[in-house]
Structure formats: C-alpha cells, structure tokens
Enzyme design. Structure first.
Site, PDB file in Angstrom:
ATOM      1  N   ASP A   1       0.822  -1.209   0.000  1.00 45.84           N
ATOM      2  CA  ASP A   1       0.000   0.000   0.000  1.00 45.84           C
ATOM      3  C   ASP A   1       0.864   1.271   0.000  1.00 45.84           C
ATOM      4  O   ASP A   1       1.698   1.463   0.887  1.00 45.84           O
ATOM      5  CB  ASP A   1      -0.897  -0.069   1.247  1.00 45.84           C
ATOM      6  CG  ASP A   1      -2.019   0.943   1.228  1.00 45.84           C
ATOM      7  OD1 ASP A   1      -1.957   1.893   0.440  1.00 45.84           O
ATOM      8  OD2 ASP A   1      -2.964   0.763   2.024  1.00 45.84           O
TER       9      ASP A   1
ATOM     10  N   GLY B   1      -5.183   3.389  -7.973  1.00 45.84           N
ATOM     11  CA  GLY B   1      -5.371   3.621  -9.400  1.00 45.84           C
ATOM     12  C   GLY B   1      -4.559   4.783  -9.956  1.00 45.84           C
ATOM     13  O   GLY B   1      -4.725   5.157 -11.120  1.00 45.84           O
ATOM     14  N   TRP B   2      -3.643   5.319  -9.138  1.00 42.48           N
ATOM     15  CA  TRP B   2      -2.872   6.487  -9.601  1.00 42.48           C
ATOM     16  C   TRP B   2      -2.093   6.166 -10.866  1.00 42.48           C
ATOM     17  O   TRP B   2      -1.587   5.070 -11.039  1.00 42.48           O
ATOM     18  CB  TRP B   2      -1.891   6.935  -8.511  1.00 42.48           C
ATOM     19  CG  TRP B   2      -2.558   7.611  -7.347  1.00 42.48           C
ATOM     20  CD1 TRP B   2      -3.900   7.709  -7.106  1.00 42.48           C
ATOM     21  CD2 TRP B   2      -1.908   8.246  -6.252  1.00 42.48           C
ATOM     22  NE1 TRP B   2      -4.118   8.376  -5.929  1.00 42.48           N
ATOM     23  CE2 TRP B   2      -2.916   8.725  -5.379  1.00 42.48           C
ATOM     24  CE3 TRP B   2      -0.558   8.469  -5.910  1.00 42.48           C
ATOM     25  CZ2 TRP B   2      -2.618   9.407  -4.194  1.00 42.48           C
ATOM     26  CZ3 TRP B   2      -0.269   9.137  -4.736  1.00 42.48           C
ATOM     27  CH2 TRP B   2      -1.294   9.611  -3.883  1.00 42.48           C
TER      28      TRP B   2
ATOM     29  N   ASP C   1     -10.727   3.935  -1.467  1.00 46.52           N
ATOM     30  CA  ASP C   1     -11.351   2.919  -0.614  1.00 46.52           C
ATOM     31  C   ASP C   1     -12.870   2.842  -0.786  1.00 46.52           C
ATOM     32  O   ASP C   1     -13.559   3.860  -0.888  1.00 46.52           O
ATOM     33  CB  ASP C   1     -11.042   3.194   0.854  1.00 46.52           C
ATOM     34  CG  ASP C   1      -9.580   2.927   1.193  1.00 46.52           C
ATOM     35  OD1 ASP C   1      -8.784   2.701   0.250  1.00 46.52           O
ATOM     36  OD2 ASP C   1      -9.238   2.949   2.380  1.00 46.52           O
TER      37      ASP C   1
END
Ligand code: GLA
Length: 400
Positions: free
Chosen positions: A157, A207-208, A228
């Site tokens: 993450d 999703g960047w 999220d």
C-alpha cells in the site's frame, strides 16, 4: 508426471542419438507454467470489518468460519491480514509483529492446516496508512521474513511513500513521482521473486497514474483501481460502475481490483449487496469478503457463496466484462465466458423498474435460454424481454 515421463524419454533418445541429432538435445521441453492468480483471488481480508482492531484470534476465527461455512470449498482460500499487525524492527532490522499477533509463523501454520493461504500487508513507505512500520529500505529483508512465515499474498500500500515522493519529487502526481512509485513497486516485486516462494502481489495505490497500464510490468497480479470502498450503496456503486472501459487490462494473473467486498457488513440491503457481488463478478474482480465471517447471516452466506456468481467471477477465460448500454440509471453489463456469457441488468434508480434487454448490444438473440442466477430459475429471453429489477438491484443472467 507427464513432464517426468517426457524427460525420461528424451534422455534415452538423446543418449542414442547424441552424435546424429545434437540439436534435439539442445531443445529443452517447456515446463508447465502455473500462473499465480490465474483467476481473481478469493478469500477474506480483515480491514473492512475489523480495521485496526484485528488480532490473532479474529484471524483464526475467520479461517475456521471459511471452512465451516463451506466458503473455502466454494473457492475462498486467502486469509489476508491487512494493516496493523506490524511491531518494531529488531536489532538486525527484521520486522516483528506487535502484541496482537504473538506468533505469525504459528498463525500461518494454523491457516495452512485448514487448506487456506495467508496474506499480509505492508507498503513502500517508512510507515503504512495506519502509521505502522512499512518496508522502506527493508524490502528484501521483509520479503524474506514473509517467506519464512509462509506468507502467500502481499498487499503493498502506497500511503506512507507519499512523504518520500513529496520530499524527493516535490509532489505525488508528477512524472518524477510516478517513476519513483513504479520503482518502489518493482523493488518489492524483485524482493518477493528472490525468496523463491510464490507470493501473490497486490498493488494498492488507488489507481494512480493509470496503474492498469503498467501494473503487470512491476509484477502486480492485481492492482487497486480506486480509492477505498465503504459499506454504502453510494460508494460501492460509484466505484463499481466507474470500472467501465478497463476490461482490456485484465487477464489471467493480472486483475483490476475495485477493492474488497462489503457484503454482510450491514450498510446495504440484500438487493444492494447482490448488485455489489454481481458487478464484481462481471468485473473479474478479486472476491475478498470483508465481513465478520464468524457472525454471518444465512442471507450473507448465500450471496457470497452463490455458485453461478462465483463461477462467473472465476471463469477460466479471464476476460473482464464491461458496460454495453446505459439508459439513464439502467445499465447493462456483459462478460464473455469460456462457455457462454453473463448479462447483468442493473437498476441504479431509487424505484423498482422494468429494464429492457438490449439484444444486439448484449450479443444475444431473442429466444435464447438463460439462467436467472439470483432467482434460481431458467428463463427464455423472448422478443422484447424485460426484467423487473428492484431499486439499486440487479437481474443477473447466465447464458451457456
Ligand atoms: C488504505 C487501503 C485500505 C486499507 C488501509 C489500511 O486506506 O486502501 O484498503 O488497507 O489503507 O490502513
């Protein structure tokens, strides 16, 4: 077995024909490849229900419940511990668990003894989203530790790495920051590979920079495509229906991940959870239950365990579905399956409605027989077929 027999035959042939056929001996038989995450991963993740409170006992209870509920046998095999298991690093720099997880190896043995696999969580930053210790500058060491514990899945993450991107690239959405982000994911990929243990690699960076276009290059088996989820119809629908157009980026071993399931957490009604589950199956999304499995209602279990829905999600062709028509709040999505097709008629409006099946767009002919999955009945899609779809609900059809 076949590989062994072929190898033996080849050895015999080679020794006979060593001089005459040197080329034959130079050709190596291809070893059968097993793709990691050949279908979208299924299992449970601690975050949506337990968040920062999760502990060893909760994880064991989830493993027990996966087995006793029949969900393991339906395909839910990963038990994934999300953020907040991390303790401090020891004098050698090795990551330790905190007091909530007294013995990760023992927990892993327990999970494995149930025929399940264990997942864990970290990130490329010095800290994680919940401000626990991340893998920054300890990637190889952490991967080794995970492998020694018998970990089968890593969710990685981005959160805490943002501060490094801000410092070094002066932002978190510029070309330099994007390059740093990719390198950080690639670094952990290499560290995982070096352990020699097959570990599913789940990228979590919301999703960047269109991660679906480069996720496979940095070793991702799946990548979050959004921020999220939460346990509301609004957020689930916002995320799920925003996935239109991403189907071409999914394939066996490489999945778009619109986040974990909220089914059974209490914030949506049955129709809304059936929409959630149907849409995720059409999207070939990972099915990671996010509820308290030890206190699950029969309705929740029936939604998670529905055989047809799971089969659609896990279809071996691995082709993600997509939207084929939208008329105001009525959307039709289809997914091509190895044998047949799934068609979902969604009603995103606030009242029940009769939704027409657009035959041409959906690629089916009038008269086709189908299974109405949630009503558990066979139907004929006659000329002018319309389905009665509840508010926020779905009619899911399986054509085979
Ligand atoms: C981020 C992720 C969530 C969860 C939390 C844990 O918000 O997107 O899925 O892992 O961090 O802190």
């Amino acid at each position: 077995m076949r590989f062994i027999e072929f190898s033996h035959t080849r050895r015999v042939l080679c020794s006979i024909a060593l001089v005459a056929l040197p080329l034959l001996c130079a050709i190596r038989p291809a070893r059968a490849q097993t793709t990691l995450a050949a279908t979208p991963p299924m299992g449970w993740n601690s975050w949506n229900h337990f968040a920062g409170k999760v502990n060893d006992a909760d994880v064991r209870a989830a493993a027990d419940a996966l087995v006793s509920s029949g969900l393991r046998d339906a395909g839910y095999i990963y038990i994934n511990i999300d953020d907040t298991w991390e303790g401090k690093r020891n004098a050698q720099g090795e990551i330790q668990t905190n007091e909530k997880f007294p013995d990760m190896k023992a927990l892993s043995d327990y999970v494995h003894s149930k025929g399940l696999k264990l997942g864990i969580y970290s990130g490329p930053g010095p800290t994680t989203c919940a401000r626990y210790i991340g893998s920054y500058e300890h990637e190889a060491q952490d991967a080794k530790t995970y492998a020694s514990w018998g970990i089968d899945y890593l969710k990685y993450d981005l959160c805490g790495y943002r501060e490094i991107m801000m410092q070094k690239a002066g932002g978190d959405h510029n070309p330099q920051a994007n390059a740093m982000m990719k390198a950080a994911y690639e670094k952990m990929h290499q560290a995982l590979l070096a352990t020699g243990r097959p570990i599913v690699y789940s990228l979590c960076q919301y999703g960047w920079d269109d991660v679906w276009t480069w996720g496979p290059e940095v070793g991702g088996n799946l990548w979050r495509t959004t921020g999220d989820i939460d346990d509301s119809y609004q957020r689930m629908a916002e995320i799920g229906f925003s996935q239109a157009g991403l189907s071409k980026y999914a394939s066996p071993g490489h999945w778009n991940d619109p986040d974990m399931l909220e089914v059974g957490n209490g914030g949506m009604d049955g129709d809304e959870y059936r929409t959630h589950m149907s849409l995720w199956a059409i999207l070939a999304a990972p099915l990671l239950a996010g509820n308290d499995l030890s206190k699950m209602s029969t309705d929740t279990l029936a939604i998670l365990k529905n055989k047809d829905v799971v089969a659609i999600d896990q279809d071996p062709l691995g082709k993600q579905g997509d939207r084929v028509s939208a008329t105001g709040p009525y959307e039709v999505w289809t997914r091509t399956l190895a044998r047949g097709k799934a068609i979902a008629l969604f009603n995103r409006s606030e009242t029940a409605a009769s939704v027409a099946l657009p035959f041409e767009a959906a690629g089916v002919a009038p008269g086709t027989k189908a299974r109405d999955v949630w009503h558990d009945r066979e139907v004929t899609l006659g000329n002018g077929y319309r389905a009665e779809v509840p508010r926020h609900g779905v009619v899911l059809l399986l054509v085979q």
